[in-house]
Design an enzyme around this catalytic site. Structure first.
Site, PDB file in Angstrom:
ATOM      1  N   TYR A 125     -21.894 -47.279  51.732  1.00 17.82           N
ATOM      2  CA  TYR A 125     -21.723 -48.498  52.523  1.00 17.82           C
ATOM      3  C   TYR A 125     -22.538 -49.614  51.883  1.00 17.82           C
ATOM      4  CZ  TYR A 125     -22.299 -51.924  56.218  1.00 17.82           C
ATOM      5  OH  TYR A 125     -22.308 -53.099  56.927  1.00 17.82           O
ATOM      6  N   GLU A 213     -18.754 -57.383  53.535  1.00 19.93           N
ATOM      7  CA  GLU A 213     -18.996 -55.960  53.777  1.00 19.93           C
ATOM      8  C   GLU A 213     -17.969 -55.086  53.050  1.00 19.93           C
ATOM      9  OE1 GLU A 213     -17.778 -54.046  57.584  1.00 19.93           O
ATOM     10  OE2 GLU A 213     -19.919 -53.641  57.833  1.00 19.93           O
TER      11      GLU A 213
END
Ligand code: GDP
Ligand code: MN
Length: 403
Positions: A125, A213
């Site tokens: 992530y 993101e």
């Protein structure tokens, strides 16, 4: 302003970030051709069909009409059309769509990058965002990619790392290496990751994003580091510097009333309460919302009509406020500095008459130039409109009509 995955990826590519390649389509008929083209470009034999909506969680989300997930694998050209049919044109509900399904107008046909087997791939992530308290940009990253990062933060917070970047000097080499190290990488993948991080950070700064993101960032079985997903929020105040990104706006993803208000030059944000507000100036609008709250009401919206509160704008504002079935009263609070209060009062009365039957009581507080004439106009109008002089008085009247 939010972007779609395919748009975010095209920006990443322009900054030299490796991405899962794909071709976006809006018609089922174009699916096979797009897949063939993608095979020519990348050599892939399998494809991933991905719904393009402004929300994450698509992989686990469901298309209401077909029960398909919002991200599905097509193992070869033969499967592509059916998989696209399962998603395109349907309504997709995910954990991030606030209980409502979103219409899928476009799908991305992407190369399968989890070759040859998931066992040899790793998902991370990574996001870059603005930490307002620290006045710094922050790279948040984790070894636990591909899943809901909020859940990771709750259950295993120690697996989430942060790297603070000083915006004056930008990202430093040691910081990129620190990230690659914490992600447990070595050799070729380590090098690739440092490049990835630097390019991602530069993209974030270069486009005036407030959030970028990537979940998951993938380490492929042959040690490439690529962005499989992209979620981007652009800073609306920086958009004027980027007409090409501003053009990426997809209004079908936005609240239709807010879009209509924006086109009319009204600053409008929809809220959940029952008292519609029409105010000039953002500061006064905030104060008005506060006093409504303090009097036991709940604002249904923020609406700043700006400097020119003429009949036309007032009518438009009425129209927009009344679209919300929750509205039980409207509070108009306008300071007449440049615009005269009697003109605004006349505008309110005219708009009221023009619109015929406005089903909710209206409380009007006008202060400033010609306030007394304005009050007289309201009081003598014979309409379901009540005047107030003090802000508290206006709030009390709102309370009264709601009771
Ligand atoms: P999100 O669910 O909206 O966050 O959409 P993502 O783009 O992150 O995709 C969801 C999931 O689909 C990923 O976490 C992967 O597990 C899976 N996925 C994405 N691309 C591929 C691919 O190329 N091959 C395979 N097998 N799975 C993929
Ligand atoms: Mn994702």
């Amino acid at each position: 302003m939010n972007l779609h995955e395919y748009q975010g990826k095209s920006i990443l590519k322009s900054y030299g970030v490796a991405v899962q390649e794909g071709i976006v389509i809006d018609k089922v008929e174009d699916a096979v051709e797009a897949a063939k083209k993608l095979t020519e470009q990348t050599g892939t034999g399998w494809y991933v069909v991905k719904a393009q909506i402004h929300a994450g969680g698509r992989g686990k989300g469901k298309v209401q009409e077909t029960d398909s997930n919002g991200v599905v694998l097509a193992k070869g050209l033969g499967e592509i059309e059916d998989k696209v049919k399962g998603i395109l044109g349907g309504h997709l509900m995910t954990a991030q769509t606030n209980g409502k399904a979103k219409k899928v107008n476009k799908v991305l046909i992407a190369q399968d990058v989890y070759y040859p087997g998931e066992a040899e791939t790793e998902e991370f992530y990574m996001s870059v965002l603005l930490d307002r308290e620290r006045g710094r940009n922050t790279i948040v990253y984790s070894t636990e990619g591909g899943m809901d990062i909020e859940a990771v933060a709750e259950h295993t917070p120690e697996k989430i790392y942060k790297e603070e970047i000083d915006p004056r000097v930008g990202i430093q080499g040691f910081q990129a290496r620190n990230i690659a190290f914490n992600l447990g990488l070595s050799g070729q993948a380590f090098k690739e990751m440092t490049k990835f991080v630097v390019s991602l950070y530069n993209a974030y700064v270069g486009i005036d994003a407030s959030m970028f993101e990537i979940n998951p960032v993938l380490k492929t079985s042959d040690n490439k580091i690529i962005a499989v997903d992209a979620k981007v929020t652009l800073d609306g105040n920086g958009l004027f510097r980027h007409p090409d990104y501003a053009a990426m706006r997809d209004v079908t993803e936005e609240d239709p009333t807010e879009v209509e208000a924006g086109e009319a030059g009204l600053n409008f944000v929809k809220l959940d309460g029952n008292v519609g507000c029409m105010v000039n100036g953002a500061g006064l609008a905030m104060a008005t919302m506060d006093i409504i709250k303090l009097s036991g009401g709940n604002p249904a919206n923020f609406l700043d009509v700006g400097g020119t509160a003429n009949a036309e704008r007032v009518e438009k504002a009425f129209h927009i406020i009344l679209k919300d079935p929750n509205v039980k009263a409207i509070l108009i609070n306008i300071f007449g500095g440049i615009v005269r209060c009697d003109r605004v009062a006349q505008g309110v009365v005219d708009a009221y008459k023009n619109m015929g039957n406005i089903p909710v009581p209206i409380i009007v507080r006008l202060q400033g130039t010609n306030a007394e004439e304005a009050k007289k106009l309201i009081d003598e109008s014979g309409l379901n409109v009540h005047s107030a002089v003090l802000l508290q008085e206006a709030a009390d009247k709102v309370k009264e009509v709601l009771a």
